[in-house]
Design an enzyme around this catalytic site. Structure first.
Site, PDB file in Angstrom:
ATOM      1  N   SER A  39       7.317   2.304   0.593  1.00  0.00           N
ATOM      2  CA  SER A  39       6.345   2.209   1.467  1.00  0.00           C
ATOM      3  C   SER A  39       6.447   2.046   2.978  1.00  0.00           C
ATOM      4  O   SER A  39       7.396   1.414   3.257  1.00  0.00           O
ATOM      5  CB  SER A  39       5.348   1.102   0.876  1.00  0.00           C
ATOM      6  OG  SER A  39       4.035   0.753   1.340  1.00  0.00           O
TER       7      SER A  39
ATOM      8  N   TYR B  77       3.655  -7.153  -1.289  1.00  0.00           N
ATOM      9  CA  TYR B  77       3.795  -5.914  -1.658  1.00  0.00           C
ATOM     10  C   TYR B  77       4.812  -5.275  -1.070  1.00  0.00           C
ATOM     11  O   TYR B  77       5.665  -4.615  -1.675  1.00  0.00           O
ATOM     12  CB  TYR B  77       2.306  -5.148  -1.424  1.00  0.00           C
ATOM     13  CG  TYR B  77       2.381  -3.585  -1.530  1.00  0.00           C
ATOM     14  CD1 TYR B  77       2.650  -2.969  -2.816  1.00  0.00           C
ATOM     15  CD2 TYR B  77       2.462  -2.831  -0.385  1.00  0.00           C
ATOM     16  CE1 TYR B  77       2.741  -1.453  -2.784  1.00  0.00           C
ATOM     17  CE2 TYR B  77       2.748  -1.498  -0.412  1.00  0.00           C
ATOM     18  CZ  TYR B  77       2.641  -0.815  -1.455  1.00  0.00           C
ATOM     19  OH  TYR B  77       2.961   0.590  -1.546  1.00  0.00           O
TER      20      TYR B  77
ATOM     21  N   LYS C 126      -9.592   3.630  -6.625  1.00  0.00           N
ATOM     22  CA  LYS C 126      -8.651   2.645  -6.029  1.00  0.00           C
ATOM     23  C   LYS C 126      -9.360   1.440  -5.419  1.00  0.00           C
ATOM     24  O   LYS C 126      -8.702   0.651  -4.855  1.00  0.00           O
ATOM     25  CB  LYS C 126      -7.670   3.311  -4.874  1.00  0.00           C
ATOM     26  CG  LYS C 126      -6.576   4.101  -5.325  1.00  0.00           C
ATOM     27  CD  LYS C 126      -5.929   5.074  -4.410  1.00  0.00           C
ATOM     28  CE  LYS C 126      -4.931   4.112  -3.661  1.00  0.00           C
ATOM     29  NZ  LYS C 126      -4.011   3.487  -4.152  1.00  0.00           N
TER      30      LYS C 126
END
Length: 322
Positions: free
Chosen positions: A115, A142, A178
């Site tokens: 990411s 995250y 999402k």
């Protein structure tokens, strides 16, 4: 067999669709459907079987799935606001390690989702050079969970055997489930339909006006093409940025949605939640030189072209699926 973890999710289901386009349907989908609506992403796809993610690893390691050609690991918690650090460690870090070990031992192709959140506030740049990986400081748990796995891959000498993709701001079909993590393109479309305007966060940084915070927006279909190229190009490995290569403002994005809907822009700026202000990225941009030098031939959509395709061919037709 090709295994796609997160195969009912946004990018995962998109890649199963791309595999089907390539004439491949010997696919095992791994996911956790729960009570979500993402099962709808599976309806148009061809695949051999589905298995819950909690059952999958043990069966994989016991040899239940022989002749695995590839594992496309898109299955992880993708919420940048997730606060359960132990969950992220288990789901994003340790789960990924076990998959990587299996692929290395069985010579299966391993492509996984990293990411752009690993880059933190961008102070150290967004260079996907392996030498600078250890210097990065993510802003949230995250991003840290993704960074930990990238560093583990490097430490174990796997950079020449796997592909990690640092996705930037991906938008496109199959993301409807999402919730808060949907792209602003999709959120903006429905805001405009309901209220006639788009609401964006105010800026709290002196170098950026309201709505002038910048992101590298990349269309899902382009990501799928890059992934398909890596699947077939087994001699190209490492960790790569996957963005468009140009930073655009949230105002640009909102105007692109209005333009795709043939409407005049009306943008309103709202306060950013206190919980986000210290963890907010004001600028991201993916240098794409490394992917280009590797020979990847994908021609990316511009922001305007990607938004137009998404809005006119999916959202406006009440069909969010590839």
């Amino acid at each position: 067999m090709h295994i796609v973890t997160g195969g009912a999710g946004f990018i995962g289901s998109g890649f199963v669709y791309r595999l089907n386009q390539m004439g491949l349907d010997d696919i095992l989908i791994v996911d956790n459907l729960g009570s979500t609506e993402k099962w709808k992403n599976l309806v148009n796809l061809r695949y051999r079987d589905y298995i819950h993610k909690d059952e999958f690893l043990a069966k994989l390691e016991k040899g239940f799935f022989p002749y695995v050609e590839s594992v496309i690991h898109m299955g992880a918690c993708s919420s940048t606001t997730e606060k359960d650090a132990d969950y992220l460690m288990s789901n994003n870090f340790h789960y990924s390690k076990r998959l990587a070990r299996f692929c290395r031992e069985s010579s299966a192709r391993f492509i996984y989702a990293s990411s752009a959140a690993t880059y933190g506030d961008g102070e150290l740049g967004f260079n996907d050079d392996h030498a600078t990986m250890t210097d990065l400081r993510p802003l949230n748990m995250y991003g840290y969970s993704k960074q930990l796995f990238d560093l583990w891959v490097k430490r174990k000498g796997l950079l020449d055997h796997v592909v990690g993709l640092k996705f930037f701001n991906v938008f496109g079909p199959n993301e409807y489930h999402k919730e808060d993590m949907q792209s602003v393109v999709r959120k903006a479309y429905f805001q405009i339909k309901e209220t006639g305007r788009v609401r964006l966060f105010k800026s709290y940084h002196p170098q950026f006006g309201h709505g002038e915070q910048k992101r590298d927006f990349v269309y899902l279909k382009d990501c799928l093409e890059v992934m398909a190229w890596f699947l077939e190009k087994k001699d190209v490995n490492g960790i790569f940025n996957l963005g468009y290569g140009r930073a655009r403002t949230w105002n640009d994005l909102a105007k692109a949605v209005f333009q795709a809907m043939d409407l005049e822009p009306e943008i309103e700026y709202m306060d950013m939640p206190e919980t986000l202000r210290g963890k907010y990225q004001y600028y991201t941009c993916a240098p794409m030189d490394k992917l280009e030098q590797a020979g990847c031939p994908v021609a990316f959509h511009s922001l305007e072209d990607g938004v137009r395709d998404y809005v006119q061919n999916y959202l406006s037709r009440n069909d969010p699926y590839l």
